[in-house]
Motif scaffolding. Structure first.
Motif, PDB file in Angstrom:
ATOM      1  N   GLU A 139      79.956 -16.115  44.676  1.00  0.00           N
ATOM      2  CA  GLU A 139      78.799 -16.997  44.824  1.00  0.00           C
ATOM      3  C   GLU A 139      77.663 -16.318  45.576  1.00  0.00           C
ATOM      4  O   GLU A 139      76.496 -16.644  45.391  1.00  0.00           O
ATOM      5  CB  GLU A 139      79.222 -18.272  45.578  1.00  0.00           C
ATOM      6  CG  GLU A 139      78.200 -19.382  45.557  1.00  0.00           C
ATOM      7  CD  GLU A 139      78.026 -20.007  44.185  1.00  0.00           C
ATOM      8  OE1 GLU A 139      76.928 -20.509  43.901  1.00  0.00           O
ATOM      9  OE2 GLU A 139      78.984 -19.972  43.387  1.00  0.00           O
ATOM     10  N   ASP A 140      78.012 -15.363  46.442  1.00  0.00           N
ATOM     11  CA  ASP A 140      77.004 -14.682  47.258  1.00  0.00           C
ATOM     12  C   ASP A 140      76.714 -13.276  46.750  1.00  0.00           C
ATOM     13  O   ASP A 140      76.313 -12.408  47.523  1.00  0.00           O
ATOM     14  CB  ASP A 140      77.461 -14.623  48.718  1.00  0.00           C
ATOM     15  CG  ASP A 140      77.640 -16.002  49.327  1.00  0.00           C
ATOM     16  OD1 ASP A 140      76.821 -16.884  49.017  1.00  0.00           O
ATOM     17  OD2 ASP A 140      78.603 -16.196  50.098  1.00  0.00           O
ATOM     18  N   SER A 164      68.743 -16.475  45.388  1.00  0.00           N
ATOM     19  CA  SER A 164      70.194 -16.576  45.369  1.00  0.00           C
ATOM     20  C   SER A 164      70.668 -17.250  44.093  1.00  0.00           C
ATOM     21  O   SER A 164      69.887 -17.872  43.360  1.00  0.00           O
ATOM     22  CB  SER A 164      70.673 -17.370  46.591  1.00  0.00           C
ATOM     23  OG  SER A 164      70.216 -18.716  46.504  1.00  0.00           O
TER      24      SER A 164
END
Length: 424
Positions: free
Chosen positions: A92-93, A104
């Motif tokens: 996710e990051d 992001s």
């Protein structure tokens, strides 16, 4: 015949067609291009966009077209974007989202969910082009468009959607700009300059953008596409902000420490007129009172926030940080507005990058937020006299004097702290 020969000489493809690959130099170039192309296809998910775009540009400039190697045939069956999505689903990051799309993963899909009637590859291609100034040819290979014309149509379609959806989220000005130093101030109005190739728009070859920026560095009002040959005050008086400002800024005034009532207002540079709702710096002389110079310093600090906002837009959306061709100038204001609205969305999403503020440290005054008034005052400014002008000066004096008292009270409080500790 001579002209025809020169034209052919300028076309490297004709050279390769005529000589084939019998020439040793062309064979070496073909081999190097094939190796580079194979390297790109195998590692394009791990290289930065600047690296891949530079290598792709280098390969395309060679007088030969490298044939894809058999080892990379499996890779080329899917687009770069599809392969990226597959590789980035688990983390996710994953920092590559910010590297490729300047936001992001969560912000990327949050923005995409707002834009209806847009395919994911088209949306991603638009953000990628905005972020890196990538060509339409690059978008064809990376995102699977059938042609450059289709990529172009898709780009402007998505930009239009961004404008339609995010412009609805533009907030009315709120009195939160330095509330202690500048009570009832709703923001700062300034100008950004974006360059165009040639001198189509005057000696500086650029267009101007007027913007109202709030205390969070967001664009509250944007008016783009003004030629650099126009004076800032003439632009200001023709914008929607000027026509609706009194209505937007209407409301209860604020009572300052000296009892003076001050209406809602915004800050502007000295190139703009002093109005009851637009407070500009003093034209200082050597014998002016110190509180006026102190006030001017605060106003110029506020104007710097406009420079920072425009610098962030340029730093994140690199397509705006290059000179545009004259034949594409009609689309430039549209893309600038898109970049400003995306900037607002990222600030609201907490995806803003403060590190780009260093981009404006070396800016010369007048390049962005601050634009100096000409020695010959404009007719509009000279005609603005009478009771309204005196009221505007009274409001500015009251704000400046209040600012001086606040600074004095703060300095006295700081100087008294050691004494309090000693007595304790």
């Amino acid at each position: 015949m001579v002209a025809g020969k020169r034209k052919s000489d300028r076309n490297p493809t004709n050279v390769s067609d005529k000589l084939g690959l019998k020439d040793p130099l062309l064979r070496r170039l073909s081999s190097a291009a094939a190796v580079t192309n194979s390297f790109l296809q195998a590692n394009d998910l791990f290289l930065s966009p600047s690296q891949t775009l530079r290598l792709e540009s280098l390969i395309s400039s060679l007088p030969i077209s490298p044939s894809p190697s058999s080892s990379s045939s499996a890779i080329t069956t899917t687009t770069w974007f599809n392969r990226f999505l597959t590789s980035a689903t688990e983390d996710e990051d994953d920092p590559r989202w910010c590297l490729y799309f300047r936001m992001s993963k969560s912000t990327f899909f949050s923005l995409y969910s707002i834009l209806s009637h847009s395919s994911l590859p088209s949306f991603a291609a638009t953000i990628f082009r905005l972020a890196h100034g990538a060509s339409y040819e690059c978008l064809v290979h990376r995102f699977g468009f059938d042609s450059t014309s289709q990529a172009s149509r898709s780009f402007f379609t998505v930009c239009k959607l961004i404008n339609e959806k995010l412009s609805q989220q533009l907030d009315d000005p709120k009195p939160d700009f330095s509330p202690n130093l500048l009570p009832n101030c709703y923001g700062v109005v300034g100008f950004g300059r974006f360059e165009v190739k040639g001198k189509l728009l005057g000696a500086k070859g650029s267009i101007l953008v007027q913007a109202l920026v709030d205390s969070n560095g967001r664009f509250v009002d944007i008016s783009a596409g003004w030629p650099s040959t126009m004076k800032p005050e003439a632009i200001f008086r023709q914008t929607k902000l000027f026509s609706i400002a009194e209505e937007v800024l209407s409301g209860a005034p604020t009572k300052l420490g000296n009892g003076v009532l001050v209406p809602r207002y915004i800050l502007g540079d000295s190139c703009l007129p002093l109005l009851p709702w637009l407070v500009t710096p003093y034209d200082l002389t050597s014998d002016e009172e110190s509180f006026r110079e102190e006030f001017n310093n605060v106003v110029h600090t506020g104007l710097h926030s406009v420079e920072i906002a425009f610098a962030k837009v340029r730093a994140r959306w690199r397509i705006l940080d290059k000179k545009w061709k004259p034949e594409t100038i009609e689309f430039m204001p549209f893309v600038i507005t898109t970049g400003c609205l995306l900037h607002n969305f990222l600030v609201n999403s907490g995806d803003d990058d403060d590190s780009v503020e260093e981009c404006v440290n070396g800016c010369e005054a007048g390049d962005n937020g601050e634009m100096r008034k000409d020695d010959d005052k404009e007719e509009e400014t000279r005609s603005f006299e009478g009771e309204a002008y005196r009221e505007s000066k009274r409001i500015r004096d009251a704000i400046a004097e209040n600012l001086s008292r606040v600074h004095m009270a703060q300095s006295q409080k700081v100087s008294a702290r050691p004494i309090v500790r000693a007595l304790g």
